[in-house]
Design a protein around this motif. Sequence first.
Motif, PDB file in Angstrom:
ATOM      1  N   VAL A   1       0.859  -1.185   0.000  1.00 27.52           N
ATOM      2  CA  VAL A   1       0.000   0.000   0.000  1.00 27.52           C
ATOM      3  C   VAL A   1       0.893   1.233   0.000  1.00 27.52           C
ATOM      4  N   SER A   2       0.720   2.083  -1.007  1.00 24.27           N
ATOM      5  CA  SER A   2       1.576   3.258  -1.072  1.00 24.27           C
ATOM      6  C   SER A   2       0.885   4.522  -0.586  1.00 24.27           C
ATOM      7  N   GLU A   3      -0.415   4.688  -0.874  1.00 27.09           N
ATOM      8  CA  GLU A   3      -1.056   5.919  -0.421  1.00 27.09           C
ATOM      9  C   GLU A   3      -2.551   5.737  -0.195  1.00 27.09           C
ATOM     10  N   PHE A   4      -3.046   6.547   0.745  1.00 22.78           N
ATOM     11  CA  PHE A   4      -4.468   6.588   1.073  1.00 22.78           C
ATOM     12  C   PHE A   4      -4.929   8.039   0.964  1.00 22.78           C
ATOM     13  N   GLU A   5      -6.193   8.187   0.597  1.00 21.67           N
ATOM     14  CA  GLU A   5      -6.839   9.496   0.637  1.00 21.67           C
ATOM     15  C   GLU A   5      -7.614   9.616   1.937  1.00 21.67           C
ATOM     16  N   LEU A   6      -7.408  10.714   2.646  1.00 20.63           N
ATOM     17  CA  LEU A   6      -8.249  11.071   3.780  1.00 20.63           C
ATOM     18  C   LEU A   6      -9.413  11.841   3.176  1.00 20.63           C
ATOM     19  N   ALA A   7     -10.631  11.306   3.320  1.00 20.61           N
ATOM     20  CA  ALA A   7     -11.782  11.848   2.602  1.00 20.61           C
ATOM     21  C   ALA A   7     -13.012  11.874   3.502  1.00 20.61           C
ATOM     22  N   LYS A   8     -13.987  12.610   3.057  1.00 21.73           N
ATOM     23  CA  LYS A   8     -15.306  12.616   3.702  1.00 21.73           C
ATOM     24  C   LYS A   8     -15.227  12.903   5.202  1.00 21.73           C
ATOM     25  N   MET A   9     -14.387  13.883   5.551  1.00 20.16           N
ATOM     26  CA  MET A   9     -14.295  14.343   6.935  1.00 20.16           C
ATOM     27  C   MET A   9     -15.500  15.237   7.212  1.00 20.16           C
ATOM     28  N   ALA A  10     -16.241  14.906   8.238  1.00 19.07           N
ATOM     29  CA  ALA A  10     -17.416  15.698   8.593  1.00 19.07           C
ATOM     30  C   ALA A  10     -17.615  15.674  10.095  1.00 19.07           C
ATOM     31  N   VAL A  11     -17.958  16.825  10.653  1.00 18.11           N
ATOM     32  CA  VAL A  11     -18.335  16.921  12.059  1.00 18.11           C
ATOM     33  C   VAL A  11     -19.622  17.731  12.106  1.00 18.11           C
ATOM     34  N   SER A  12     -20.602  17.197  12.800  1.00 18.03           N
ATOM     35  CA  SER A  12     -21.898  17.858  12.937  1.00 18.03           C
ATOM     36  C   SER A  12     -21.732  19.253  13.524  1.00 18.03           C
ATOM     37  N   PRO A  13     -22.497  20.226  13.020  1.00 18.15           N
ATOM     38  CA  PRO A  13     -22.386  21.593  13.569  1.00 18.15           C
ATOM     39  C   PRO A  13     -22.537  21.649  15.090  1.00 18.15           C
ATOM     40  N   ILE A  14     -23.351  20.775  15.662  1.00 18.00           N
ATOM     41  CA  ILE A  14     -23.539  20.806  17.121  1.00 18.00           C
ATOM     42  C   ILE A  14     -22.293  20.378  17.880  1.00 18.00           C
ATOM     43  N   ALA A  15     -21.343  19.729  17.182  1.00 17.31           N
ATOM     44  CA  ALA A  15     -20.143  19.219  17.844  1.00 17.31           C
ATOM     45  C   ALA A  15     -18.865  19.890  17.354  1.00 17.31           C
ATOM     46  N   GLN A  16     -18.984  20.886  16.504  1.00 10.57           N
ATOM     47  CA  GLN A  16     -17.783  21.539  15.976  1.00 10.57           C
ATOM     48  C   GLN A  16     -17.107  22.390  17.049  1.00 10.57           C
ATOM     49  N   GLY A  17     -15.804  22.584  16.883  1.00 12.49           N
ATOM     50  CA  GLY A  17     -15.043  23.402  17.814  1.00 12.49           C
ATOM     51  C   GLY A  17     -14.640  22.679  19.077  1.00 12.49           C
ATOM     52  N   LYS A  18     -14.811  21.360  19.105  1.00 11.19           N
ATOM     53  CA  LYS A  18     -14.489  20.574  20.298  1.00 11.19           C
ATOM     54  C   LYS A  18     -13.332  19.612  20.070  1.00 11.19           C
ATOM     55  N   GLY A  19     -12.626  19.763  18.945  1.00 14.47           N
ATOM     56  CA  GLY A  19     -11.476  18.913  18.679  1.00 14.47           C
ATOM     57  C   GLY A  19     -11.820  17.548  18.107  1.00 14.47           C
ATOM     58  N   ILE A  20     -13.065  17.334  17.719  1.00 11.76           N
ATOM     59  CA  ILE A  20     -13.485  16.027  17.213  1.00 11.76           C
ATOM     60  C   ILE A  20     -12.869  15.748  15.849  1.00 11.76           C
ATOM     61  N   GLY A  21     -12.820  16.750  14.979  1.00 21.48           N
ATOM     62  CA  GLY A  21     -12.198  16.567  13.673  1.00 21.48           C
ATOM     63  C   GLY A  21     -10.741  16.149  13.810  1.00 21.48           C
ATOM     64  N   LYS A  22     -10.040  16.776  14.728  1.00 21.81           N
ATOM     65  CA  LYS A  22      -8.630  16.431  14.937  1.00 21.81           C
ATOM     66  C   LYS A  22      -8.494  15.007  15.457  1.00 21.81           C
ATOM     67  N   LYS A  23      -9.368  14.600  16.387  1.00 19.03           N
ATOM     68  CA  LYS A  23      -9.323  13.218  16.891  1.00 19.03           C
ATOM     69  C   LYS A  23      -9.556  12.228  15.756  1.00 19.03           C
ATOM     70  N   LEU A  24     -10.518  12.518  14.898  1.00 15.91           N
ATOM     71  CA  LEU A  24     -10.787  11.647  13.760  1.00 15.91           C
ATOM     72  C   LEU A  24      -9.589  11.585  12.818  1.00 15.91           C
ATOM     73  N   CYS A  25      -9.022  12.748  12.537  1.00 16.10           N
ATOM     74  CA  CYS A  25      -7.876  12.834  11.637  1.00 16.10           C
ATOM     75  C   CYS A  25      -6.697  12.035  12.187  1.00 16.10           C
ATOM     76  N   LEU A  26      -6.422  12.175  13.461  1.00 23.30           N
ATOM     77  CA  LEU A  26      -5.305  11.451  14.075  1.00 23.30           C
ATOM     78  C   LEU A  26      -5.561   9.949  14.088  1.00 23.30           C
ATOM     79  N   ALA A  27      -6.808   9.530  14.298  1.00 27.26           N
ATOM     80  CA  ALA A  27      -7.141   8.103  14.248  1.00 27.26           C
ATOM     81  C   ALA A  27      -6.907   7.552  12.846  1.00 27.26           C
ATOM     82  N   ALA A  28      -7.275   8.332  11.832  1.00 23.91           N
ATOM     83  CA  ALA A  28      -7.088   7.905  10.443  1.00 23.91           C
ATOM     84  C   ALA A  28      -5.603   7.806  10.101  1.00 23.91           C
ATOM     85  N   ILE A  29      -4.817   8.778  10.533  1.00 21.10           N
ATOM     86  CA  ILE A  29      -3.371   8.763  10.275  1.00 21.10           C
ATOM     87  C   ILE A  29      -2.724   7.580  10.991  1.00 21.10           C
ATOM     88  N   ASP A  30      -3.119   7.335  12.225  1.00 20.93           N
ATOM     89  CA  ASP A  30      -2.582   6.208  12.978  1.00 20.93           C
ATOM     90  C   ASP A  30      -2.908   4.894  12.273  1.00 20.93           C
TER      91      ASP A  30
END
Length: 168
Positions: free
Chosen positions: A88-117
Amino acid sequence: MNDVSILPYSPNYQPDFKRLNIEWISRYFAVEPHDLEQLDHPEVHVLPRNGQIFFAKIGEEVVGCVAMVNTGMPDHGMPDHGMPEQNVSEFELAKMAVSPIAQGKGIGKKLCLAAIDYARQLGVKKVWLESNRVLTPALTMYASVGFREVPSIPTPYARADIRMEMVL
């Protein structure tokens, strides 16, 4: 946020995957045919070849998601046999979404870090994404975890005006 759980894909989360993405895409852009392919049929367009979708839950509510799509060609022209991923040489990080009610709480970053890991565990060499410059909070978050802007290449998305990559 300690009450956020990050979970891998399960078929019962597919409606949440679609709902969260349609919500943000339609707020800023037009939903495109390639969006609907991935959102309606993730088992065909996202999950093959060790693709994955991660979901963020607060309690029982799904408030975010991110997909990892295997876009790399197997090294040495070898067919993919579902083997642990020297090929496996490369992956696309795609379809990142956080509900407006949960934005600004670091959830996107947690998801991003889980995907990278996840990509690191598979031995992926590069993770890339496409986005749009109007999405400043997302671009700032991507840069904070190590993505850097690179020249764009042809894309199926009319809305994509920036490409970012991270070499693992």
